[in-house]
Design an enzyme around this catalytic site. Structure first.
Site, PDB file in Angstrom:
ATOM      1  N   HIS A  64       0.485  -1.420  -0.105  1.00  0.00           N
ATOM      2  CA  HIS A  64      -0.253   0.076   0.204  1.00  0.00           C
ATOM      3  C   HIS A  64       0.287   1.654   0.021  1.00  0.00           C
ATOM      4  O   HIS A  64       1.639   1.297   0.582  1.00  0.00           O
ATOM      5  CB  HIS A  64      -0.913  -0.059   1.199  1.00  0.00           C
ATOM      6  CG  HIS A  64      -0.757  -0.213   2.351  1.00  0.00           C
ATOM      7  ND1 HIS A  64      -0.263   1.039   3.060  1.00  0.00           N
ATOM      8  CD2 HIS A  64       0.043  -1.249   3.468  1.00  0.00           C
ATOM      9  CE1 HIS A  64       0.522   0.740   4.190  1.00  0.00           C
ATOM     10  NE2 HIS A  64       0.166  -0.049   4.381  1.00  0.00           N
ATOM     11  N   GLU A 202      -5.246   1.591   2.241  1.00  0.00           N
ATOM     12  CA  GLU A 202      -4.859   0.405   3.237  1.00  0.00           C
ATOM     13  C   GLU A 202      -5.984   0.739   4.215  1.00  0.00           C
ATOM     14  O   GLU A 202      -5.682   0.044   5.706  1.00  0.00           O
ATOM     15  CB  GLU A 202      -3.471  -0.113   3.158  1.00  0.00           C
ATOM     16  CG  GLU A 202      -3.566  -1.590   3.396  1.00  0.00           C
ATOM     17  CD  GLU A 202      -2.959  -1.443   5.075  1.00  0.00           C
ATOM     18  OE1 GLU A 202      -2.837  -2.867   5.743  1.00  0.00           O
ATOM     19  OE2 GLU A 202      -2.738  -0.149   6.494  1.00  0.00           O
TER      20      GLU A 202
END
Length: 342
Positions: A64, A202
């Site tokens: 992420h 995320e």
């Protein structure tokens, strides 16, 4: 090269929902190595690269781009900014931290009532989030509004430093280390076709990963992450989770996922045969994009390799550069092994 890429990525602002600078940097440096690169609706950067053979499994690697930060929600009459966290932040680390506000990267500092004005009870308690504010040097609401608006993202402003026995201090090591490893893999010849997904959001609920996995539809996904170390002196050994400098972390389970047993054993075997130091979590906590990817469509087999990071989700996270290099080696060997799977 890995260290320099990691430093450059950690320096970029990329609070959840505002990952543009990180995405633009990764797209630019990987362009010569990508066969196809595109950004999906949510903002995930998806890069496809062909390998020596197509492979029998469709493999996705994920890391992420976003980091934790703050968001302005109110501007006071005196010109101070009130905020809410974006992602999980321990409010104990906020006082006195320098920040950059909005697209203009306006400098500011996080403030709180002066210590000598607090009562004994206040001094012994953790301040509420509502008691903090950001000082940008404005003397009125009107002046502040010339530069800042509610909804502006706030990023920590911190120096990047190598120190001690091969350690790196920076913001956003979670998960710019995963992004760095994927960038380095993209520069290499691959044993099989792979899809690299640099995900968004995320830190606020693995939102980008779900959409990306739904479109890519992999058979196997390898998640590259940063994870809590908590190896502090006062912690019991079983609470330390994992230790920086002791090798890549290969989890069998965390707060959101039970990882594929065969893939876990594969990573462990590859590490031991290759004399790569490795560890697993002694205390199960946290979660990764794997929790969203695993549950996509018919389901996806997931594995993860993480870096043990001290002071996770703070402006000054700490990780071992040797661990980072070993994550790259282990991820490379994982792809070579998967390429020969039936």
């Amino acid at each position: 090269m890995l260290t320099e890429t990691l430093k450059e990525l950690c320096a970029l602002p990329g609070v959840s929902s505002c990952e543009d600078a990180v995405r633009d940097y990764i797209r630019a440096i990987t362009a010569p190595y990508a066969d196809r690169s595109y950004t999906d609706t949510l903002g995930n950067l998806i890069i496809e690269k062909k390998g020596v053979s197509p492979g029998t499994k469709k493999v996705m690697l994920a890391a992420h781009m976003d980091e934790v930060g703050l968001m302005v929600h109110t501007i006071t009459e005196d010109g101070y900014l009130k905020f809410r966290p974006v992602g999980g932040i321990d409010r104990r680390v906020l006082l006195g931290k320098p920040v950059l506000v909005g697209k203009q990267k306006l400098p500011g500092v996080i403030g709180l009532k002066a210590y000598h004005l607090t009562s004994g009870e206040e001094a012994r308690s953790i301040p509420k989030l509502t008691e903090f504010y950001i000082d940008i040097g404005a003397d009125s609401r009107e002046e502040a509004l010339r530069h800042v608006s509610p909804g502006d993202i706030v990023c920590f402003d911190t120096d990047i430093l190598e120190f001690g026995h091969g350690f790196l201090k920076a913001k956003a090591i979670d998960d710019r280390i995963g992004c760095t490893v994927m960038v380095e893999l993209l520069k290499e010849p691959l044993p099989m076709d792979c899809t690299f997904v640099f995900t968004v959001q995320e830190e606020v609920g693995t939102r980008g990963a779900f959409g990306a996995a739904f479109s890519v539809t992999p058979d196997i996904a390898l998640i590259l992450e940063g994870t809590t170390a908590a190896d502090l002196p006062e912690m019991e050994s079983h609470q330390k989770v994992c230790l920086p400098g002791k090798g890549p972390v290969v989890p069998y389970m965390d707060g959101g996922t039970v990882y594929d047993r065969e893939l876990f054993e594969l990573l462990r075997t590859l590490a031991e045969r290759g004399h790569i130091p490795w560890q697993t979590k002694e205390f199960l906590s946290g979660g990764t994009d794997a929790s969203a990817i695993q549950r996509t469509k018919e389901g996806v087999r997931v594995a993860a390799i993480s870096a043990a990071v001290r002071y996770l989700h703070t402006p000054s996270s700490v990780a071992s550069l040797e661990d980072c290099q070993n994550i790259l080696i282990l991820a490379r060997r994982f792809l070579q092994a998967v390429a020969t799977m039936e």
